[in-house]
Design a protein around this motif. Sequence first.
Motif, PDB file in Angstrom:
ATOM      1  N   LEU A  76       2.793 -10.994 -14.302  1.00  0.00           N
ATOM      2  CA  LEU A  76       3.284  -9.746 -13.630  1.00  0.00           C
ATOM      3  C   LEU A  76       4.259  -8.994 -13.970  1.00  0.00           C
ATOM      4  CD1 LEU A  76       2.196 -11.360 -10.012  1.00  0.00           C
ATOM      5  CD2 LEU A  76       1.024  -9.379 -11.251  1.00  0.00           C
ATOM      6  N   SER A 125      -4.250 -10.762 -13.911  1.00  0.00           N
ATOM      7  CA  SER A 125      -4.200 -11.118 -12.487  1.00  0.00           C
ATOM      8  C   SER A 125      -5.087 -12.386 -12.298  1.00  0.00           C
ATOM      9  CB  SER A 125      -4.718  -9.943 -11.893  1.00  0.00           C
ATOM     10  OG  SER A 125      -5.998  -9.508 -12.575  1.00  0.00           O
ATOM     11  N   LYS A 185       1.232  -4.551  -3.965  1.00  0.00           N
ATOM     12  CA  LYS A 185       2.606  -5.095  -4.442  1.00  0.00           C
ATOM     13  C   LYS A 185       3.350  -4.858  -3.180  1.00  0.00           C
ATOM     14  CE  LYS A 185       6.557  -4.493  -7.474  1.00  0.00           C
ATOM     15  NZ  LYS A 185       7.331  -3.766  -8.344  1.00  0.00           N
ATOM     16  N   TYR A 223       2.818 -10.051  -5.095  1.00  0.00           N
ATOM     17  CA  TYR A 223       1.487  -9.530  -5.500  1.00  0.00           C
ATOM     18  C   TYR A 223       0.375 -10.120  -4.745  1.00  0.00           C
ATOM     19  CZ  TYR A 223       4.160  -7.146  -9.135  1.00  0.00           C
ATOM     20  OH  TYR A 223       5.247  -6.437  -9.916  1.00  0.00           O
TER      21      TYR A 223
END
Length: 409
Positions: free
Chosen positions: A319, A326, A397, A403
Amino acid sequence: MKKNVYDILLERGFIEQATHEKEIREILENESVKFYIGFDPTADSLHVGHFIQVMVMMHMQKAGHVPIALFGGGTAMVGDPTGKTDMRKMMTSETIDNNAIAMKEQINKYVTLDGEKGIAVNNADWLRNLNYIEFLRDVGKHFSVNRMLTAECFKSRMEKGLSFLEFNYMIMQSYDFLELSRRYNCKLELGGNDQWSNIIGGVELIRRVDSKPAYGLTFKLLTTSEGKKMGKTEAGAVWIDKSKTSPYDLYQYLRNVADADVRNCLCLLTFLPMEKVERLSALEGSEINKAKEILAFEFTKIVHGEEEAIKAQEAAKALFSAGNKSDNMPTTEMDKSSFKEGIGLLSLLTQLNLTASNGEARRLIKQGGISIQDKKITDPQMTVTLELFENDSLIIKKGKKTYHQVKIS
């Protein structure tokens, strides 16, 4: 020479109070001691703050002692007044029993509770069917009301009002120790430092009624350097159950502890040797982040296993890199049709447990704390629609480091 587990716990900063320090050290040195820690099943999972007790059990079992995990199916029906400004909400016996089963399964992942190396019991077995008059005559007569009222857990409640129901809690917990002493030859009760009065009650009851040795030991609660309890975030408790708090979120919680709390957390929440703890704790400036990453990885590994810890670590690093990989980010899968007409952002943030309420979500957005697909959001009335998704993925976010990915299908 092998270290006494008492000295290990002392060195790592667990121990706060002991009823008979010399004797406790001696029995832990010379015999396999049966000891117990109580868990009132007020929820179906432990949170990070509770895990200190599990760490102590793991240290003790590793040293050859026999843990008794006592689940409070009886005491949870009354509620412990310790540390509470108001009376606990009453739960049904069915909820309490289900919580106890879930907690036992959880703790069994970390501590062997096979009936020999470790034992699991529920105080509902002897508390729920007590004969009240006999209990008062046999046990209640050994407790002085004047002395009980000097206990911190009661003193702090006197102004607001302390129910007779809660006043019984100390006697019930003391009776638990007596029962475990008789049934299993349990000699030692362990608990957080807020349990000191209750533990002393049990130690004195056994010595008075059965003339047997009994000891008590308390350890520190998991707190920040400012004295605030750890294990809570804006969105609520940081749970051990990964369906409530993902391994990634657990990792991030530990990765983001304050610099001043790193040493304490490394001592209490990992099994790293003390030489390494001291070395990591001595890092300064941005270097301390290395210590935080090791802390987060080690604790996530203990709780969820090495594979999940590696995934969480990789997701966290990704990230902050250009790729923004992801795959291992906390992810919620939702039906595509839900977004055809759009979902209000406030509602979505709360649904994803990123905020505890719509009000909190609104405040966060106004403070500039929410971004979607790397764009800061300033409108609390925003509706999240399909147009915002990229390759069926939406990344939200919160703040600087939290996240969450929404995937649609």
